[in-house]
Design a protein around this motif. Sequence first.
Motif, short mmCIF file in Angstrom:
data_model
loop_
_atom_site.label_atom_id
_atom_site.label_comp_id
_atom_site.label_asym_id
_atom_site.label_seq_id
_atom_site.Cartn_x
_atom_site.Cartn_y
_atom_site.Cartn_z
N ILE A 218 0.80 -1.26 0.22
CA ILE A 218 0.06 -0.10 0.16
C ILE A 218 0.83 1.09 0.06
O ILE A 218 0.58 2.32 -0.76
CB ILE A 218 -0.97 0.06 1.10
N ASN A 219 1.95 1.36 0.72
CA ASN A 219 2.89 2.28 0.96
C ASN A 219 3.64 2.62 -0.48
O ASN A 219 4.38 3.85 -0.46
CB ASN A 219 3.74 2.30 1.95
N GLN A 220 3.47 1.96 -1.50
CA GLN A 220 4.04 2.23 -2.95
C GLN A 220 2.89 3.19 -3.66
O GLN A 220 3.48 3.42 -4.59
CB GLN A 220 4.53 0.91 -3.58
N LYS A 221 2.06 3.24 -3.15
CA LYS A 221 1.13 4.08 -3.95
C LYS A 221 1.45 5.54 -3.87
O LYS A 221 2.15 5.83 -2.86
CB LYS A 221 -0.30 3.94 -3.29
N GLU A 222 1.12 6.29 -4.92
CA GLU A 222 1.41 7.69 -5.13
C GLU A 222 0.55 8.63 -4.30
O GLU A 222 -0.69 8.39 -4.35
CB GLU A 222 1.38 7.98 -6.59
N ILE A 223 0.94 9.59 -3.63
CA ILE A 223 -0.11 10.46 -2.97
C ILE A 223 0.78 11.96 -3.25
O ILE A 223 1.84 12.01 -3.61
CB ILE A 223 0.14 10.29 -1.53
N HIS A 224 -0.25 12.84 -3.19
CA HIS A 224 0.22 14.34 -3.57
C HIS A 224 -0.13 14.99 -2.38
O HIS A 224 -1.11 15.41 -1.93
CB HIS A 224 -0.63 14.67 -4.76
N SER A 574 5.32 10.89 2.64
CA SER A 574 5.68 10.08 1.28
C SER A 574 6.08 8.88 1.30
O SER A 574 5.85 7.77 0.50
CB SER A 574 6.83 11.02 0.46
N SER A 575 7.17 8.52 2.11
CA SER A 575 7.73 7.22 2.54
C SER A 575 6.78 6.41 3.46
O SER A 575 6.99 5.18 3.18
CB SER A 575 8.96 7.25 2.88
N GLY A 576 6.09 6.81 4.21
CA GLY A 576 5.25 6.21 5.18
C GLY A 576 6.15 5.63 6.34
O GLY A 576 5.79 4.74 7.23
N ARG A 577 7.35 6.28 6.30
CA ARG A 577 8.37 5.94 7.50
C ARG A 577 8.41 6.82 8.52
O ARG A 577 7.71 8.02 8.39
CB ARG A 577 9.69 5.79 6.96
N CYS A 578 8.72 6.38 9.70
CA CYS A 578 8.63 7.26 11.12
C CYS A 578 10.13 8.12 10.90
O CYS A 578 11.24 7.43 10.66
CB CYS A 578 8.77 6.61 12.33
N VAL A 579 9.95 9.52 10.74
CA VAL A 579 11.27 10.38 11.03
C VAL A 579 11.78 10.19 12.21
O VAL A 579 13.11 10.24 12.36
CB VAL A 579 10.52 11.62 10.50
N THR A 580 11.07 10.36 13.24
CA THR A 580 11.76 10.49 14.60
C THR A 580 10.45 10.51 15.94
O THR A 580 9.42 10.76 15.49
CB THR A 580 12.53 11.55 14.79
N PRO A 581 10.86 9.62 16.77
CA PRO A 581 9.67 9.49 17.89
C PRO A 581 10.05 10.83 18.84
O PRO A 581 11.07 11.32 18.85
CB PRO A 581 10.28 8.34 18.48
N LEU A 582 8.91 11.33 19.46
CA LEU A 582 9.17 12.35 20.52
C LEU A 582 8.75 11.36 21.96
O LEU A 582 7.86 11.15 22.00
CB LEU A 582 8.09 13.31 20.49
N MET A 583 9.88 11.50 22.71
CA MET A 583 9.77 11.10 23.90
C MET A 583 9.93 11.76 25.10
O MET A 583 10.79 12.97 24.99
CB MET A 583 10.91 9.76 24.33
N GLY A 584 9.01 11.94 26.03
CA GLY A 584 8.94 12.77 26.92
C GLY A 584 7.58 12.58 28.01
O GLY A 584 7.62 13.05 29.25
N HIS A 585 6.62 12.55 27.23
CA HIS A 585 5.52 12.51 28.11
C HIS A 585 5.29 11.08 28.98
O HIS A 585 5.90 10.00 28.40
CB HIS A 585 4.30 12.53 27.17
N THR A 586 4.61 11.10 30.05
CA THR A 586 4.60 9.84 30.85
C THR A 586 2.97 9.19 30.85
O THR A 586 2.99 8.36 31.41
CB THR A 586 4.94 10.10 32.43
N SER A 587 2.19 9.93 29.95
CA SER A 587 0.82 9.36 30.09
C SER A 587 0.20 9.80 28.61
O SER A 587 1.09 10.17 27.85
CB SER A 587 0.13 10.06 31.29
#
Length: 668
Positions: A218-224, A574-587
């Motif tokens: 599915i992630n190979q489909k083109e999106i605009h 575009s790629s469907g991949r995680c660029v980076t996580p945000l860690m800090g919240h505890t709930s």
Amino acid sequence: MENMQAVNSFVAAYLKKKGFKEAEQLLEDLQNKESAPIDFHNDPDLAKFIHHFSQSEDDVAQYQDGYSKLRSWTYSSLDLYKHELLRVLYPVFIHSFMDLVAKGHLQEARTFFNAFHEDHELMHSRDLQKLEGVLSQSHLEEMEFARSLRQNKVNIKICQYSYDLLLQYLHKTQSTAMLGVINEHINFQVTSVEPGSISDDTEVVTLIGSCQDAASLINQKEIHWGLLEDSLEERLEKEGGLLSDSEKTEAENKEGDVDDSKKRSVEGGKQGASTKKLKKDKAVNATAKSARPEAKPTPAAPRVKPELTLPVMSTDVEQSILEDLRNRVQLSSVALPSVSFYTFLNTHNGLNCSSISQDGSLVAGGFSDSSLKVWDMAKLGQQAGSSTLQGENDSTSSEHVAGPNGVKRSYTLFQGHSGPVYSATFSPLGDFILSSSADTTIRLWSTKLNANLVCYKGHNYPVWDVQFSPVGHYFASSSHDRTARIWSMDRIQPLRIMAGHLSDVDCVQWHANCNYIATGSSDRTVRLWDVQSGECVRIFIGHRSMILSLAMSPDGRYMASGDEDGTIMMWDLSSGRCVTPLMGHTSCVWSLAFSCEGTLLASGSADCTVKLWDVTTSTKAPKNEDKSGNPNRLRSLKTLATKSSPVYSLRFSRRNLLFAAGVLSKNV
């Protein structure tokens, strides 16, 4: 002869295990009397059954002993490799449990689960609650979570030496049951890096298999992902109408006190310390100006045509929006936004959701008693000098909102739902508000007429979320029926139904160009849907708990998603991949919002904090270039703590003022 001896040995061991002492003694006497094993060949079916039963008993022992020994070995390993080897225990535990259930050893499976589940409570409590409900073989097929685990492999990143240690242990101890579980259900991604280098990777443990294969396809489909053609922002840029910070400062100096008070009433009725905030904004803007030449200009987003018929905007509304855009404060890591926080008081644990209008002038709350209440912040100044609330709702003002100066305000009560209200959203102009409820309906209300206009029916179960599109008129909803739906205000039936999630669709968000919607689900995935075709064009896999909030960047390039564990992930559409996580919240992260130019991300959580994150730095710097030892953590700029108020909603105004709302909680 050997078969007869094996059967007799098993029968004797079984009788001893179950405590049948008399039967055990009789069998022993009989064997001694005949001086030979008892021959079961005169009843071959009985001999076959006993032989099969002995094998199944051995299976149970192999799982219990094998996992117990693997667990002890893992916990006694060197600290350098222990954290990697511990990743293997959870998938081995759950698949050993499900294998025992599948083979019919229900009581033994329950004993196994009770003996070892506490090891995984901290990280996987919600999954364990689901698995605890597996009480028969049929449950493995009926429960989607269990079926998904059985059909897919778990991908685990591990260094070469840890992998060799594990294989050496399994072969040395001849743990065939554990080796079988690992071979069938775990896929190791062996790396050559040091163990500590991948300890913080978000993809260190992921689900692969048919689910991952489908996602990759599915992630190979083109999106605009670009912005709409001929938008107001684009028009203003072409005209050169965007004011610099110095021009805005000069304009503010010339406007005087009269215009200042007018702006304060529009931006949420904050008449208290607004003069101080104005001076603070000027100082911050000056700092931002000095820092800006060092920043590289970001490339403009591509332009796309709308797939939906867009509503016509009146000239007055257009001019009002353009004025806001011209006076927008440019935010950055050195120029943080001003924040206005509205606190709900005396709600008696009845508040389920809150929403803030685009300019902050209206605040809505959805309650468990099926009511929707809207507070008008513009009336704050009129009521400041009066000790009693004016208006027809005086007799029902048991709940109230405390703004910057703590003054009570009356609310407008909207009644019509027959179940708890779970979500509310204002139209871009604030003249309408939508609410969704456990009664399976969505209702459209007019904030001008204070009346219910339409009741939309289509979902079969409670509707968890509803969101207006950025242009108004269209809206999207998500429900316990595992679907999301696209609606227009002038039709009572949905225009599109998006089906594909494996569990509740908990939240929904529109893309900036209105051609896509994103949905977050309890199946721990986020999906992107094309509103024209209704097809899923992206699946984002990486969260380890249910997704509760979504936000799209203003340029349409990135998406942020927040989950129940407090993790936020930034995705490249575009790629469907995680660029980076945000860690800090505890709930739980209940709300996310990008600043208008997309440089900052605000997150609101049940841990009673609002956090501001530097989006620009994190999305530009590749993970492998960060040598700080914490390779993929987004830059947290500031944490704003409330006294004791979980944050329900966030909203950036067009002028980049951040509004937040929450409820005062004594339990926090």
